[in-house]
Scaffold this motif. Structure first.
Motif, PDB file in Angstrom:
ATOM      1  N   ILE A  19       0.826  -1.199   0.000  1.00 54.90           N
ATOM      2  CA  ILE A  19       0.000   0.000   0.000  1.00 54.90           C
ATOM      3  C   ILE A  19       0.866   1.258   0.000  1.00 54.90           C
ATOM      4  CG2 ILE A  19      -1.707   1.316   1.271  1.00 54.90           C
ATOM      5  CD1 ILE A  19      -2.944  -1.165   2.206  1.00 54.90           C
ATOM      6  N   ALA A  20       1.892   1.280   0.866  1.00 57.34           N
ATOM      7  CA  ALA A  20       2.633   2.520   1.066  1.00 57.34           C
ATOM      8  C   ALA A  20       3.684   2.756  -0.008  1.00 57.34           C
ATOM      9  CB  ALA A  20       3.284   2.515   2.440  1.00 57.34           C
ATOM     10  N   VAL A  21       4.142   1.694  -0.658  1.00 59.44           N
ATOM     11  CA  VAL A  21       5.194   1.889  -1.659  1.00 59.44           C
ATOM     12  C   VAL A  21       4.691   1.535  -3.052  1.00 59.44           C
ATOM     13  CG1 VAL A  21       7.485   1.200  -2.389  1.00 59.44           C
ATOM     14  CG2 VAL A  21       6.974   1.433   0.035  1.00 59.44           C
ATOM     15  N   GLN A  22       4.099   0.321  -3.187  1.00 64.16           N
ATOM     16  CA  GLN A  22       3.596  -0.055  -4.495  1.00 64.16           C
ATOM     17  C   GLN A  22       2.280   0.644  -4.818  1.00 64.16           C
ATOM     18  OE1 GLN A  22       3.745  -4.404  -5.251  1.00 64.16           O
ATOM     19  NE2 GLN A  22       4.696  -4.538  -3.239  1.00 64.16           N
ATOM     20  N   MET A  23       1.648   1.251  -3.817  1.00 61.78           N
ATOM     21  CA  MET A  23       0.396   1.988  -4.024  1.00 61.78           C
ATOM     22  C   MET A  23      -0.699   1.097  -4.599  1.00 61.78           C
ATOM     23  SD  MET A  23       0.800   5.044  -2.968  1.00 61.78           S
ATOM     24  CE  MET A  23       2.149   6.001  -2.355  1.00 61.78           C
ATOM     25  N   LEU A  24      -0.786  -0.128  -4.120  1.00 59.82           N
ATOM     26  CA  LEU A  24      -1.838  -1.037  -4.585  1.00 59.82           C
ATOM     27  C   LEU A  24      -2.820  -1.291  -3.452  1.00 59.82           C
ATOM     28  CD1 LEU A  24       0.388  -3.734  -6.314  1.00 59.82           C
ATOM     29  CD2 LEU A  24      -0.908  -1.942  -7.433  1.00 59.82           C
ATOM     30  N   GLY A  25      -4.074  -1.559  -3.805  1.00 63.16           N
ATOM     31  CA  GLY A  25      -5.029  -2.005  -2.785  1.00 63.16           C
ATOM     32  C   GLY A  25      -5.456  -0.936  -1.820  1.00 63.16           C
ATOM     33  N   ILE A  26      -5.422   0.327  -2.243  1.00 65.20           N
ATOM     34  CA  ILE A  26      -5.765   1.413  -1.326  1.00 65.20           C
ATOM     35  C   ILE A  26      -7.256   1.462  -1.074  1.00 65.20           C
ATOM     36  CG2 ILE A  26      -5.675   3.896  -0.967  1.00 65.20           C
ATOM     37  CD1 ILE A  26      -3.125   4.059  -2.312  1.00 65.20           C
ATOM     38  N   CYS A  27      -8.074   1.101  -2.073  1.00 63.37           N
ATOM     39  CA  CYS A  27      -9.530   1.245  -1.930  1.00 63.37           C
ATOM     40  C   CYS A  27     -10.066   0.498  -0.731  1.00 63.37           C
ATOM     41  CB  CYS A  27     -10.266   0.767  -3.185  1.00 63.37           C
ATOM     42  SG  CYS A  27      -9.227  -0.017  -4.393  1.00 63.37           S
ATOM     43  N   SER A  28      -9.653  -0.757  -0.579  1.00 63.69           N
ATOM     44  CA  SER A  28     -10.169  -1.504   0.557  1.00 63.69           C
ATOM     45  C   SER A  28      -9.652  -0.927   1.853  1.00 63.69           C
ATOM     46  CB  SER A  28      -9.786  -2.978   0.447  1.00 63.69           C
ATOM     47  OG  SER A  28      -8.402  -3.080   0.240  1.00 63.69           O
ATOM     48  N   ALA A  29      -8.447  -0.323   1.796  1.00 62.30           N
ATOM     49  CA  ALA A  29      -7.905   0.270   3.015  1.00 62.30           C
ATOM     50  C   ALA A  29      -8.746   1.447   3.468  1.00 62.30           C
ATOM     51  CB  ALA A  29      -6.463   0.722   2.785  1.00 62.30           C
TER      52      ALA A  29
END
Lengths: 226, 287
Positions: A19-29
């Motif tokens: 999340i913090a580096v690859q910037m993936l999966g933010i929506c569920s977060a």
């Protein structure tokens, strides 16, 4: 465990955090971090899907025809998510009601397809499983941290038990309503990204335009002639 | 891995198709096995949830309470009394001697074709279960099972009324597939809080319960031209006991709730029973 395996497992905790580096999966977060309990269940579900999808894709990596690669990966991921949803409905019904559509939306979580495509397709099953676990843990770290902040400052509780007595309950704490809205999750993730780059300066991206704040007085680099 | 260039295209396509077919079969098997194996546990959970929503409708379960299964059964036993109701006449029927009390299933032998309606109801049972709400042994209200067509799914819920048969105590849904955040807001505490106290029928006996936007009052005698803005401030809305605000962004679901309630409260369904309730003809002590 070999150093390569250790790297596959531990890199995603901080240096390659999904999340913090690859910037993936933010929506569920954003959506499931209003409470620690839902964030925990979501983390476990995502990690489970990630591990098994990486395993499945890795086992099939030499057999999947290139033309239908993405579709096959998605089919595997979707089936795993459906099975996970069924398990939640059978053994954790009230939590599955709170998570509602977000369990199904794990299929769209870019992190899972991303790891399947970029790692599992090129590495053996053992490494892929480690990568799945590592990314799952990295995802869980961010989710649990954000959820802890949001639940604590939004309601004064952690895991449903009162930690800071609210004014309504006779204490001093005035709950911060903003913490219960999605933008708060965005702000917290932004702060996390900032913190991570402060402790790991190597993660700071090179600006695309070539602007370097420490060389602000130097002439801008010219684009190279084609 | 990609196929070699020497392989003819048709055979490569055939390989891809075959592989895809195998993946589909395996995945379908996995999903089906999971669904069938976990089915009983899921149904038990769903049934327990429905019971909880019934208790909530009756007012025996408050927001945020999570009692144990035993406590739930205890509250049910003390707070609710199930009755078989003959829909057409509005009279209670003697309990069945044997068998489960779930009267909501529609077997052909004990159901008939429903009169034409907009709630999507196809069949009506001859006898339906209603629940009397007990507090300290006294009947203070009744819970009616209701269902109807929403936007994406059937809405299943419980409408709790006061013993006078004309005031809403609660409206709680236990199953639906509406969009979370839009139609799904029928589950939200804020919208549910609008229902207690809503009246059904006016002095003339006409069913006036509606779900819809409350209207601004008729403006004064000034001629209204296109440039004069309406006064649509929230404070300027007419007080209307028969009307519950619809949910913004969930028009069809809200209309579905209204249509469904008007059907079940009307002459085709619970109407006769409610008329008897209002006339105080129902003998709650009758066994």
């Amino acid at each position: 465990m070999s150093s390569e395996s250790m790297r596959a497992l531990r890199d995603p905790f901080f240096d390659h955090n999904p999340i913090a580096v690859q910037m993936l999966g933010i929506c569920s977060a954003l959506a499931v971090t209003t409470r620690l309990q839902t964030a925990l269940v979501m983390s476990i579900a995502v990690t489970a899907v990630l591990v098994f999808s990486n395993l499945g894709v890795s086992l099939l990596r030499n057999a999947i025809p290139s033309s239908i690669r993405i579709v096959v990966e998605l089919t595997i991921i979707a089936s795993l998510v459906i099975v996970t949803d069924q398990i939640l409905k059978a053994y954790a019904y009230s939590i599955s009601r709170q998570l509602s559509i977000f369990v199904g939306l794990i299929i769209t979580n870019c992190m899972i397809l991303g790891r399947a495509e970029t790692f599992a397709m090129r590495n053996g099953p053992a490494m892929s499983v480690l990568d799945g676990v590592g990314n799952g843990v990295g995802y869980a770290l961010v989710l649990l941290l954000v959820a802890a902040c949001r639940e604590l400052f939004g309601t004064g509780r952690l895991f449903g038990s009162s930690v800071l007595l609210t004014v309504e309950e006779g204490g001093f704490f005035v709950p911060n309503g903003l913490m219960l809205l999605s933008p708060a999750a965005f702000f917290l993730i932004g702060l996390l990204v900032w913190a991570l780059r402060t402790f790991r300066p190597a993660l700071i991206d090179e600006p695309l335009s070539g602007y370097r704040p420490d060389r602000a007085h130097a002439p801008m680099p010219r684009p190279e002639a084609p | 891995m990609p196929t070699s260039r020497n392989e003819p295209i048709a055979s490569e396509r055939w390989r891809a198709f075959r592989f895809a077919a195998i993946v589909c079969v395996v995945c379908s098997l996995a999903v089906s096995v999971a669904a069938v194996a976990l089915g009983p546990a899921q149904e038990k959970n769903a049934a327990r949830f429905r019971e909880q929503q019934l208790l909530r409708a009756a007012g025996h379960l408050r927001e945020g309470e999570a009692p144990s299964a035993e406590a739930v059964r205890d509250r049910y036993a003390r707070g609710l009394r199930e009755r078989r109701l003959d829909l057409r006449s509005g009279h209670y029927l003697p309990k069945r001697a044997a068998g489960p009390e779930r009267l909501l299933s529609m077997e052909a032998t004990d159901s008939r074709e429903a009169p034409p309606n907009e709630a999507g109801i196809k069949r009506l049972p001859e006898a339906i279960a209603v629940y009397e709400i007990l507090e300290e042994g006294q009947v203070v209200g009744v819970v009616l099972p209701v269902q109807g067509k929403g936007l994406w799914s059937t809405l299943w819920g419980y409408l709790a009324l006061e013993a006078d048969g004309n005031t809403v105590r609660n409206l709680v849904f236990y199953e639906h597939g509406e969009t979370p955040g839009l139609g799904g807001e029928i589950d939200s505490a804020r919208w549910r809080a609008l229902w207690p106290g809503t009246r059904l029928v006016d002095e003339r006996g006409e069913l006036r319960l509606t779900v819809g936007k409350r209207l601004p009052p008729a403006t004064s005698q000034e001629p209204r031209d296109a440039d004069t803005p309406h006064d649509t401030r929230a404070g300027a809305l007419v007080e209307d006991d028969f009307r519950v605000d619809a949910i913004a962004g969930a028009t069809i679901t809200s209309q579905g709730v209204g249509t469904m309630l008007r059907f079940w409260l009307g002459a085709d369904a619970f109407g006769p029973y409610l008329a008897r309730l209002r006339a105080r003809e129902v003998d709650f002590d009758e066994l």
